[in-house]
Write a protein that holds these residues in place. Structure first.
Motif, PDB file in Angstrom:
ATOM      1  N   CYS A 113       0.802  -1.166   0.019  1.00 54.13           N
ATOM      2  CA  CYS A 113       0.081  -0.137   0.047  1.00 54.13           C
ATOM      3  C   CYS A 113       0.831   1.348  -0.005  1.00 54.13           C
ATOM      4  O   CYS A 113       0.219   2.437  -0.051  1.00 54.13           O
ATOM      5  CB  CYS A 113      -0.869  -0.208   1.296  1.00 54.13           C
ATOM      6  SG  CYS A 113      -1.905  -1.529   1.320  1.00 54.13           S
ATOM      7  N   SER A 114       2.186   1.290   0.137  1.00 56.53           N
ATOM      8  CA  SER A 114       2.974   2.445   0.184  1.00 56.53           C
ATOM      9  C   SER A 114       3.690   2.488  -1.283  1.00 56.53           C
ATOM     10  O   SER A 114       4.329   3.508  -1.670  1.00 56.53           O
ATOM     11  CB  SER A 114       4.186   2.052   1.029  1.00 56.53           C
ATOM     12  OG  SER A 114       3.934   2.143   2.324  1.00 56.53           O
ATOM     13  N   ASP A 141      -3.697  -2.772  -8.175  1.00 56.86           N
ATOM     14  CA  ASP A 141      -3.758  -4.026  -7.585  1.00 56.86           C
ATOM     15  C   ASP A 141      -5.194  -4.738  -7.644  1.00 56.86           C
ATOM     16  O   ASP A 141      -6.229  -4.120  -7.811  1.00 56.86           O
ATOM     17  CB  ASP A 141      -3.595  -3.725  -5.715  1.00 56.86           C
ATOM     18  CG  ASP A 141      -2.294  -4.000  -5.671  1.00 56.86           C
ATOM     19  OD1 ASP A 141      -1.583  -4.940  -5.840  1.00 56.86           O
ATOM     20  OD2 ASP A 141      -1.543  -2.940  -5.055  1.00 56.86           O
ATOM     21  N   PHE A 158     -11.118  -5.095   1.073  1.00 56.71           N
ATOM     22  CA  PHE A 158     -10.106  -4.955  -0.224  1.00 56.71           C
ATOM     23  C   PHE A 158     -11.091  -4.607  -1.565  1.00 56.71           C
ATOM     24  O   PHE A 158     -12.127  -5.360  -1.406  1.00 56.71           O
ATOM     25  CB  PHE A 158      -9.162  -5.945  -0.345  1.00 56.71           C
ATOM     26  CG  PHE A 158      -8.155  -6.134   0.812  1.00 56.71           C
ATOM     27  CD1 PHE A 158      -7.156  -4.984   0.781  1.00 56.71           C
ATOM     28  CD2 PHE A 158      -8.242  -6.940   1.682  1.00 56.71           C
ATOM     29  CE1 PHE A 158      -6.183  -4.884   1.746  1.00 56.71           C
ATOM     30  CE2 PHE A 158      -7.365  -6.921   2.665  1.00 56.71           C
ATOM     31  CZ  PHE A 158      -6.276  -6.018   2.776  1.00 56.71           C
ATOM     32  N   HIS A 255      -3.442   6.629   2.323  1.00 61.58           N
ATOM     33  CA  HIS A 255      -3.635   5.449   1.950  1.00 61.58           C
ATOM     34  C   HIS A 255      -5.151   5.205   2.333  1.00 61.58           C
ATOM     35  O   HIS A 255      -5.460   5.076   3.714  1.00 61.58           O
ATOM     36  CB  HIS A 255      -2.640   4.250   2.054  1.00 61.58           C
ATOM     37  CG  HIS A 255      -3.099   2.873   2.090  1.00 61.58           C
ATOM     38  ND1 HIS A 255      -3.821   2.554   0.952  1.00 61.58           N
ATOM     39  CD2 HIS A 255      -3.236   1.898   2.916  1.00 61.58           C
ATOM     40  CE1 HIS A 255      -4.360   1.238   1.060  1.00 61.58           C
ATOM     41  NE2 HIS A 255      -3.862   0.745   2.233  1.00 61.58           N
ATOM     42  N   ALA A 257      -7.253   3.058   3.857  1.00 64.14           N
ATOM     43  CA  ALA A 257      -7.394   1.890   4.587  1.00 64.14           C
ATOM     44  C   ALA A 257      -8.655   1.643   5.377  1.00 64.14           C
ATOM     45  O   ALA A 257      -9.202   0.720   5.459  1.00 64.14           O
ATOM     46  CB  ALA A 257      -6.304   1.484   5.194  1.00 64.14           C
ATOM     47  N   ASN A 285     -10.362  -0.833   0.183  1.00 61.09           N
ATOM     48  CA  ASN A 285      -8.936  -0.506   0.253  1.00 61.09           C
ATOM     49  C   ASN A 285      -8.373  -1.100  -0.969  1.00 61.09           C
ATOM     50  O   ASN A 285      -8.269  -2.325  -1.249  1.00 61.09           O
ATOM     51  CB  ASN A 285      -8.392  -1.357   1.423  1.00 61.09           C
ATOM     52  CG  ASN A 285      -6.890  -1.163   1.498  1.00 61.09           C
ATOM     53  OD1 ASN A 285      -5.900  -1.198   0.590  1.00 61.09           O
ATOM     54  ND2 ASN A 285      -6.192  -1.634   2.716  1.00 61.09           N
ATOM     55  N   SER A 287      -5.230  -0.870  -1.986  1.00 62.49           N
ATOM     56  CA  SER A 287      -3.775  -0.868  -1.999  1.00 62.49           C
ATOM     57  C   SER A 287      -3.115   0.117  -2.864  1.00 62.49           C
ATOM     58  O   SER A 287      -3.340   1.292  -2.365  1.00 62.49           O
ATOM     59  CB  SER A 287      -3.574  -2.312  -2.413  1.00 62.49           C
ATOM     60  OG  SER A 287      -2.179  -2.737  -2.002  1.00 62.49           O
ATOM     61  N   ALA A 288      -2.075  -0.490  -3.770  1.00 63.47           N
ATOM     62  CA  ALA A 288      -1.251   0.348  -4.338  1.00 63.47           C
ATOM     63  C   ALA A 288      -2.193   1.613  -4.939  1.00 63.47           C
ATOM     64  O   ALA A 288      -1.455   2.585  -5.331  1.00 63.47           O
ATOM     65  CB  ALA A 288      -0.237  -0.122  -5.168  1.00 63.47           C
ATOM     66  N   SER A 290      -4.834   3.153  -4.014  1.00 62.45           N
ATOM     67  CA  SER A 290      -5.698   3.914  -3.395  1.00 62.45           C
ATOM     68  C   SER A 290      -5.204   5.443  -3.500  1.00 62.45           C
ATOM     69  O   SER A 290      -6.337   6.160  -3.779  1.00 62.45           O
ATOM     70  CB  SER A 290      -6.008   3.372  -2.036  1.00 62.45           C
ATOM     71  OG  SER A 290      -5.035   3.845  -1.278  1.00 62.45           O
ATOM     72  N   GLY A 314       1.500   6.764   2.384  1.00 57.21           N
ATOM     73  CA  GLY A 314       0.941   5.178   2.254  1.00 57.21           C
ATOM     74  C   GLY A 314       1.633   4.487   3.540  1.00 57.21           C
ATOM     75  O   GLY A 314       2.525   4.650   4.099  1.00 57.21           O
ATOM     76  N   GLY A 316       1.475   0.188   5.180  1.00 59.25           N
ATOM     77  CA  GLY A 316       0.930  -1.221   5.042  1.00 59.25           C
ATOM     78  C   GLY A 316       1.941  -2.218   5.207  1.00 59.25           C
ATOM     79  O   GLY A 316       2.954  -2.001   5.706  1.00 59.25           O
TER      80      GLY A 316
END
Ligand code: UT7
Length: 330
Positions: A113-114, A141, A158, A255, A257, A285, A287-288, A290, A314, A316
């Motif tokens: 997620c970063s 993602d 997710f 991010h 989440a 969410n 992930s990358a 968001s 980010g 995660g």
């Protein structure tokens, strides 16, 4: 040193939307629980055997290119941040081919997620040192493929998506990527993972193994505590190093989440809720994806003005957390 700035952003999500009521038909949960604990109402899920993360990444990239009438062949480098590639050797080359960016070098970046923030920072280094002029950074993602649909603690969270940004060189005065902070705590990598399980092949002629990846595993409480404690200090360190005060921040884009995490981080920093960019209600969410997905939506809603200061962070799996402070220059 030259400057670097984000010129254009695009995004893409699959058509199929699964709301909380639908999820409560497969696991013991409720719309009320999911909304109050996370802020999520629905998420998009990629379907179709032949559809993949690359299709979403390509659509987001083409949308970003179209906004500035840039041709794919003008891209020098593609960085695809993903943790759900089509191919363990990397998927960026498939993206390069699919959008026709045949002059671009391309590689994957895996930082969960970063990943998008790390992609932006990596691109800015290549631009500021004079190596490349036009870089496509994509966060994409499809974690639905790694979701255990009988685990209610993760399957509610997710969704799938992609966001793309075109970062271009500019004069030092026009520089829009002001500074960053990157962190990793590998000791806690088991708190959020898609682990690879190795099975030794008993009948093999020599010691060998063939394994498979497991489903997403997350210690939600620990990851929550980690995010709320580490992200604010990373943002503050980054702002301090740039001599920018929290009051000068126009937008906080974390991010996506959990809405409670966004609110807790903003409260710790003294950032008012009207400065939080959030769209996880609709997408969960991703992930990358968001951060660029939410950035694209905020731009489409004309929320962001020229010279606005945006803090993007980010956090995660890894565990990783990463902040980049940008100034919108377009
Ligand atoms: O993208 C990477 C970064 N990820 C994150 O930042 C995620 C961070 N973590 C979180 O967002 C939260 O921890 C969750 C949303 C995952 C969970 O929320 P929570 O408030 O930490 O709940 P919990 O795990 O402490 O569970 C509380 C209760 C438990 O029941 P008991 O033990 O109190 O009886 C769970 O079994 O809620 C139960 N529970 C559920 N109930 C209904 C867990 N999931 C569900 C569910 N529906 N989906």
């Amino acid at each position: 040193m030259r400057g670097a700035r984000i010129l254009s952003v695009g995004s893409a999500v699959p058509n199929l939307s699964i709301n909380n009521h639908k999820i409560s038909e497969i696991v013991e949960t409720s719309d009320e629980w999911i909304v109050t604990r996370t802020g999520i109402k629905e998420r998009r899920i990629l379907t179709g055997v032949n559809k993949s993360v690359v299709d979403l990444a390509a659509l987001a990239s083409i949308r970003a290119l179209k906004k500035i009438s840039m041709k794919p062949k003008d891209i020098d480098l593609i960085i695809l941040a993903t943790s759900s590639p089509n191919d363990l050797f990397g998927s960026a080359s498939q993206l390069q081919h699919q959008i026709g960016a045949n002059k671009a070098a391309a590689f994957d970046l895996t930082a969960a997620c970063s990943g998008f923030v790390l992609g932006v920072v990596t691109a800015s280094q290549f631009i500021q040192n004079g190596s490349y002029n036009n870089i496509l950074v994509v966060g994409a993602d499809v974690l639905s493929k790694w979701t255990n649909w009988s685990d209610r603690s993760t399957c509610i969270l997710f969704g799938d998506g992609a966001g793309a940004a075109i970062i271009q060189s500019c004069s030092k005065r026009q520089n829009g990527i002001l500074g960053f902070q990157l962190n990793t705590d590998g000791q806690k990598s088991d708190q959020l993972s898609i682990a690879y399980r190795n099975n030794v092949l008993a009948d093999a002629k020599w010691p060998t193994s063939k394994g498979e990846f497991e489903y997403i595993h997350m210690n939600g409480k620990e990851v929550y505590k980690f995010a709320v404690s580490k992200v604010p200090s990373s943002i503050l360190d980054c702002l301090d190093s740039l001599k920018i005060s929290v009051q000068d921040v126009n937008w906080m884009l974390l991010h996506q989440a959990n809405e409670r995490i966004l609110n807790a981080v903003a409260e710790k920093l003294g950032i008012t809720s009207d400065k939080i960019i959030a769209n996880l209600r609709k997408y969960g969410n991703t992930s990358a994806a968001s951060i660029p997905l939410a950035l694209d939506e905020a731009l489409q809603q004309s929320k962001i003005n020229k010279n606005d200061i945006i803090v993007m962070a980010g956090f995660g799996a890894g565990l990783t957390w990463a902040t980049v402070v940008i100034q919108w220059k377009c």
